[in-house]
Design a protein around this motif. Structure first.
Motif, PDB file in Angstrom:
ATOM      1  N   UNK A  37       5.465  -1.299   1.403  1.00 22.69           N
ATOM      2  CA  UNK A  37       6.227  -0.947   0.210  1.00 22.69           C
ATOM      3  C   UNK A  37       6.679   0.506   0.248  1.00 22.69           C
ATOM      4  N   UNK A  38       6.372   1.211   1.333  1.00 17.83           N
ATOM      5  CA  UNK A  38       6.769   2.610   1.455  1.00 17.83           C
ATOM      6  C   UNK A  38       7.296   2.856   2.866  1.00 17.83           C
ATOM      7  N   UNK A  39       8.049   3.914   3.025  1.00 17.56           N
ATOM      8  CA  UNK A  39       8.600   4.303   4.322  1.00 17.56           C
ATOM      9  C   UNK A  39       7.554   5.071   5.115  1.00 17.56           C
ATOM     10  N   UNK A  40       7.709   5.099   6.426  1.00 19.28           N
ATOM     11  CA  UNK A  40       6.828   5.896   7.272  1.00 19.28           C
ATOM     12  C   UNK A  40       5.918   5.029   8.124  1.00 19.28           C
ATOM     13  N   UNK A  41       4.938   5.676   8.740  1.00 15.07           N
ATOM     14  CA  UNK A  41       4.054   4.993   9.668  1.00 15.07           C
ATOM     15  C   UNK A  41       2.829   4.362   9.010  1.00 15.07           C
ATOM     16  N   UNK A  42       2.583   4.645   7.743  1.00 13.60           N
ATOM     17  CA  UNK A  42       1.465   4.010   7.026  1.00 13.60           C
ATOM     18  C   UNK A  42       1.941   2.650   6.539  1.00 13.60           C
ATOM     19  N   UNK A  43       1.953   1.702   7.458  1.00  8.07           N
ATOM     20  CA  UNK A  43       2.520   0.390   7.168  1.00  8.07           C
ATOM     21  C   UNK A  43       1.438  -0.634   6.855  1.00  8.07           C
ATOM     22  N   UNK A  44       1.857  -1.723   6.220  1.00  6.47           N
ATOM     23  CA  UNK A  44       0.972  -2.826   5.879  1.00  6.47           C
ATOM     24  C   UNK A  44       1.526  -4.091   6.517  1.00  6.47           C
TER      25      UNK A  44
END
Length: 55
Positions: A37-44
């Motif tokens: 639900x967010x941009x960047x490398x902290x992905x789900x």
């Protein structure tokens, strides 16, 4: 989450960046899809079954 995956790898002395972990998941884990639900490398990633559970 990718963060959890990287933390678990570190327990076994595999030190990966979030980007390295994301790339590995995308290449080798075809049963997962990105539901971030967010941009960047902290992905789900979530387990995905395109057959809706069928065989």
């Amino acid at each position: 989450m990718t963060v959890d995956f990287v933390q678990n790898l570190a327990q076994y002395n595999y030190i990966w960046t979030l980007r390295e972990a994301n790339e590995w998941i995308e290449i080798y884990q075809l049963g997962f899809k990105d539901v971030s639900t967010e941009e960047g490398d902290r992905r789900t990633f979530q387990l995905f079954n395109p057959n809706n559970g069928g065989f």
